[in-house]
Design a protein around this motif. Structure first.
Motif, PDB file in Angstrom:
ATOM      1  N   LYS A 167       0.849  -1.173   0.000  1.00 36.27           N
ATOM      2  CA  LYS A 167       0.000   0.000   0.000  1.00 36.27           C
ATOM      3  C   LYS A 167       0.894   1.235   0.000  1.00 36.27           C
ATOM      4  CE  LYS A 167      -3.980   1.962   2.228  1.00 36.27           C
ATOM      5  NZ  LYS A 167      -5.054   1.804   3.160  1.00 36.27           N
ATOM      6  N   LEU A 168       0.589   2.167  -0.875  1.00 32.57           N
ATOM      7  CA  LEU A 168       1.340   3.422  -0.928  1.00 32.57           C
ATOM      8  C   LEU A 168       0.883   4.351   0.185  1.00 32.57           C
ATOM      9  CD1 LEU A 168       1.233   4.137  -4.778  1.00 32.57           C
ATOM     10  CD2 LEU A 168       3.119   3.215  -3.460  1.00 32.57           C
ATOM     11  N   ALA A 169       1.837   5.159   0.626  1.00 34.64           N
ATOM     12  CA  ALA A 169       1.503   6.151   1.655  1.00 34.64           C
ATOM     13  C   ALA A 169       0.534   7.168   1.052  1.00 34.64           C
ATOM     14  CB  ALA A 169       2.764   6.859   2.128  1.00 34.64           C
ATOM     15  N   GLU A 170      -0.347   7.631   1.886  1.00 36.55           N
ATOM     16  CA  GLU A 170      -1.349   8.579   1.407  1.00 36.55           C
ATOM     17  C   GLU A 170      -0.676   9.915   1.106  1.00 36.55           C
ATOM     18  OE1 GLU A 170      -5.357  10.538   3.176  1.00 36.55           O
ATOM     19  OE2 GLU A 170      -5.014   8.402   3.601  1.00 36.55           O
ATOM     20  N   VAL A 171      -0.966  10.472  -0.042  1.00 35.31           N
ATOM     21  CA  VAL A 171      -0.371  11.742  -0.460  1.00 35.31           C
ATOM     22  C   VAL A 171      -1.287  12.879  -0.006  1.00 35.31           C
ATOM     23  CG1 VAL A 171       0.341  13.138  -2.437  1.00 35.31           C
ATOM     24  CG2 VAL A 171       0.682  10.651  -2.452  1.00 35.31           C
ATOM     25  N   VAL A 172      -0.685  13.794   0.748  1.00 38.12           N
ATOM     26  CA  VAL A 172      -1.441  14.959   1.192  1.00 38.12           C
ATOM     27  C   VAL A 172      -1.174  16.081   0.190  1.00 38.12           C
ATOM     28  CG1 VAL A 172      -1.748  16.627   3.053  1.00 38.12           C
ATOM     29  CG2 VAL A 172      -1.174  14.245   3.582  1.00 38.12           C
ATOM     30  N   GLU A 173      -2.230  16.542  -0.395  1.00 33.29           N
ATOM     31  CA  GLU A 173      -2.067  17.611  -1.379  1.00 33.29           C
ATOM     32  C   GLU A 173      -1.865  18.941  -0.665  1.00 33.29           C
ATOM     33  OE1 GLU A 173      -4.762  18.000  -4.630  1.00 33.29           O
ATOM     34  OE2 GLU A 173      -5.248  15.856  -4.573  1.00 33.29           O
ATOM     35  N   GLU A 174      -0.902  19.718  -1.169  1.00 34.53           N
ATOM     36  CA  GLU A 174      -0.671  21.046  -0.621  1.00 34.53           C
ATOM     37  C   GLU A 174      -1.768  21.970  -1.126  1.00 34.53           C
ATOM     38  OE1 GLU A 174       3.200  22.697  -1.125  1.00 34.53           O
ATOM     39  OE2 GLU A 174       4.135  20.720  -1.058  1.00 34.53           O
ATOM     40  N   PRO A 175      -2.158  22.908  -0.294  1.00 36.40           N
ATOM     41  CA  PRO A 175      -3.162  23.850  -0.786  1.00 36.40           C
ATOM     42  C   PRO A 175      -2.566  24.640  -1.956  1.00 36.40           C
ATOM     43  CG  PRO A 175      -2.302  24.559   1.356  1.00 36.40           C
ATOM     44  CD  PRO A 175      -1.739  23.200   1.056  1.00 36.40           C
ATOM     45  N   PRO A 176      -3.392  24.980  -2.883  1.00 35.93           N
ATOM     46  CA  PRO A 176      -2.857  25.695  -4.052  1.00 35.93           C
ATOM     47  C   PRO A 176      -2.265  27.036  -3.614  1.00 35.93           C
ATOM     48  CG  PRO A 176      -5.257  25.716  -4.065  1.00 35.93           C
ATOM     49  CD  PRO A 176      -4.825  24.822  -2.940  1.00 35.93           C
ATOM     50  N   ARG A 177      -1.123  27.373  -4.199  1.00 36.63           N
ATOM     51  CA  ARG A 177      -0.471  28.636  -3.876  1.00 36.63           C
ATOM     52  C   ARG A 177      -1.207  29.773  -4.561  1.00 36.63           C
ATOM     53  NH1 ARG A 177       5.939  27.622  -4.783  1.00 36.63           N
ATOM     54  NH2 ARG A 177       6.073  25.705  -3.587  1.00 36.63           N
ATOM     55  N   ALA A 178      -1.238  30.880  -3.865  1.00 34.77           N
ATOM     56  CA  ALA A 178      -1.816  32.071  -4.484  1.00 34.77           C
ATOM     57  C   ALA A 178      -0.874  32.514  -5.599  1.00 34.77           C
ATOM     58  CB  ALA A 178      -1.959  33.181  -3.451  1.00 34.77           C
ATOM     59  N   ASP A 179      -1.452  32.994  -6.664  1.00 34.92           N
ATOM     60  CA  ASP A 179      -0.618  33.451  -7.772  1.00 34.92           C
ATOM     61  C   ASP A 179       0.262  34.588  -7.272  1.00 34.92           C
ATOM     62  OD1 ASP A 179      -1.712  31.684  -9.549  1.00 34.92           O
ATOM     63  OD2 ASP A 179      -3.254  33.067 -10.236  1.00 34.92           O
ATOM     64  N   PRO A 180       1.516  34.560  -7.621  1.00 35.77           N
ATOM     65  CA  PRO A 180       2.381  35.657  -7.183  1.00 35.77           C
ATOM     66  C   PRO A 180       1.933  36.960  -7.862  1.00 35.77           C
ATOM     67  CG  PRO A 180       3.516  34.262  -8.771  1.00 35.77           C
ATOM     68  CD  PRO A 180       2.205  33.595  -8.451  1.00 35.77           C
ATOM     69  N   GLN A 181       2.196  38.064  -7.163  1.00 32.57           N
ATOM     70  CA  GLN A 181       1.830  39.361  -7.728  1.00 32.57           C
ATOM     71  C   GLN A 181       2.612  39.574  -9.017  1.00 32.57           C
ATOM     72  OE1 GLN A 181      -0.409  41.574  -6.676  1.00 32.57           O
ATOM     73  NE2 GLN A 181      -1.027  40.204  -5.048  1.00 32.57           N
ATOM     74  N   PRO A 182       1.949  40.104 -10.006  1.00 33.13           N
ATOM     75  CA  PRO A 182       2.686  40.375 -11.244  1.00 33.13           C
ATOM     76  C   PRO A 182       3.757  41.430 -10.962  1.00 33.13           C
ATOM     77  CG  PRO A 182       0.499  41.364 -11.316  1.00 33.13           C
ATOM     78  CD  PRO A 182       0.560  40.530 -10.086  1.00 33.13           C
ATOM     79  N   PRO A 183       4.839  41.385 -11.680  1.00 29.20           N
ATOM     80  CA  PRO A 183       5.909  42.346 -11.417  1.00 29.20           C
ATOM     81  C   PRO A 183       5.444  43.777 -11.710  1.00 29.20           C
ATOM     82  CG  PRO A 183       6.342  41.115 -13.425  1.00 29.20           C
ATOM     83  CD  PRO A 183       5.145  40.493 -12.786  1.00 29.20           C
ATOM     84  N   ARG A 184       5.923  44.715 -10.874  1.00 34.21           N
ATOM     85  CA  ARG A 184       5.578  46.123 -11.077  1.00 34.21           C
ATOM     86  C   ARG A 184       6.502  46.708 -12.135  1.00 34.21           C
ATOM     87  NH1 ARG A 184       6.353  49.264  -6.051  1.00 34.21           N
ATOM     88  NH2 ARG A 184       6.148  50.967  -7.497  1.00 34.21           N
ATOM     89  N   PRO A 185       5.944  47.428 -13.047  1.00 34.03           N
ATOM     90  CA  PRO A 185       6.787  48.037 -14.091  1.00 34.03           C
ATOM     91  C   PRO A 185       7.449  49.311 -13.564  1.00 34.03           C
ATOM     92  CG  PRO A 185       4.494  48.531 -14.486  1.00 34.03           C
ATOM     93  CD  PRO A 185       4.532  47.629 -13.301  1.00 34.03           C
ATOM     94  N   ARG A 186       8.449  49.142 -12.708  1.00 38.10           N
ATOM     95  CA  ARG A 186       9.070  50.300 -12.054  1.00 38.10           C
ATOM     96  C   ARG A 186       9.700  51.261 -13.063  1.00 38.10           C
ATOM     97  NH1 ARG A 186      10.916  46.189  -8.235  1.00 38.10           N
ATOM     98  NH2 ARG A 186       9.483  46.246  -6.488  1.00 38.10           N
ATOM     99  N   SER A 187      10.310  50.738 -14.088  1.00 36.04           N
ATOM    100  CA  SER A 187      10.925  51.616 -15.093  1.00 36.04           C
ATOM    101  C   SER A 187       9.861  52.457 -15.781  1.00 36.04           C
ATOM    102  CB  SER A 187      11.686  50.801 -16.141  1.00 36.04           C
ATOM    103  OG  SER A 187      12.793  50.180 -15.552  1.00 36.04           O
ATOM    104  N   ARG A 188       8.744  51.838 -16.112  1.00 36.31           N
ATOM    105  CA  ARG A 188       7.665  52.582 -16.771  1.00 36.31           C
ATOM    106  C   ARG A 188       7.091  53.640 -15.837  1.00 36.31           C
ATOM    107  NH1 ARG A 188       2.463  49.557 -17.882  1.00 36.31           N
ATOM    108  NH2 ARG A 188       1.793  50.657 -16.052  1.00 36.31           N
ATOM    109  N   GLU A 189       6.921  53.280 -14.565  1.00 34.36           N
ATOM    110  CA  GLU A 189       6.404  54.239 -13.596  1.00 34.36           C
ATOM    111  C   GLU A 189       7.346  55.432 -13.464  1.00 34.36           C
ATOM    112  OE1 GLU A 189       5.833  51.947 -10.045  1.00 34.36           O
ATOM    113  OE2 GLU A 189       4.032  50.975 -10.821  1.00 34.36           O
ATOM    114  N   ALA A 190       8.646  55.159 -13.417  1.00 36.10           N
ATOM    115  CA  ALA A 190       9.622  56.246 -13.313  1.00 36.10           C
ATOM    116  C   ALA A 190       9.592  57.107 -14.571  1.00 36.10           C
ATOM    117  CB  ALA A 190      11.017  55.677 -13.084  1.00 36.10           C
TER     118      ALA A 190
END
Length: 177
Positions: A20-43
């Motif tokens: 019997k295989l060990a039971e696999v515990v699924e990790e909760p889905p990760r929140a999508d990382p914040q999209p990168p800020r366009p610092r050069s464009r903002e400047a």
């Protein structure tokens, strides 16, 4: 139809021992990382905004001794003549000396808004002649000229008479109300 007991036994005999295989515990889905800020464009956008507000003043056609005058369309030239001769009582004054363009713009906006609230019809703005501005010309004088021409609450303005500041100050007639 479910398989018979013989079919199940035959199946287990064919596949051999199992573990019997060990039971696999699924990790909760990760929140999508914040999209990168366009610092050069903002400047870049901040720089473009700053230049659009102040760049026209860097190559000002105004000289230190040049007088300023403006009359909103639809008003009598007599109004401007009376203002230039100092016939209106100055009710308040602001001195922009030693301010940067940004500081002067902010202070001037606040001053004019307060003057309107207080019902002052005529105010004086001391901007200086720009003698220390170098090749750029009178920076604050050009800023005041441009800002006043764009404001809907300004009826007229003119350089002050010599005893009241001459070409280093401007008298402004404001819309009442």
């Amino acid at each position: 139809m479910p398989p018979s007991a013989d079919d199940i036994a035959l199946f287990h005999e064919a596949i051999g021992p199992v573990r019997k295989l060990a039971e696999v515990v699924e990790e909760p889905p990760r929140a999508d990382p914040q999209p990168p800020r366009p610092r050069s464009r903002e400047a870049d956008e901040a720089l473009a905004l700053h230049q659009s507000r102040f760049a026209p003043f860097s190559a000002s056609p105004l000289g230190p001794g040049d007088v300023l005058e403006y009359l909103r369309e639809g008003h009598s030239p007599r109004l401007l003549r009376r203002l230039k001769r100092g016939h209106y009582a100055v009710r308040d004054e602001i001195d922009l000396h030693r301010m940067t363009q940004t500081q002067a713009e902010s202070a001037l906006r606040e001053f004019l808004a307060e003057a309107r609230r207080e019902g002052h019809g005529c105010v004086r703005i001391v901007h200086g002649k720009g003698l220390r501005s170098g090749d750029a010309g009178p920076v604050l004088k050009a800023l005041v000229d441009r800002m006043l021409r764009l404001r809907s609450d300004v009826l007229a303005f003119a350089s002050a008479p010599a005893p009241e500041g001459g070409s280093g100050a401007v008298l402004v007639l404001l819309v009442r109300g």
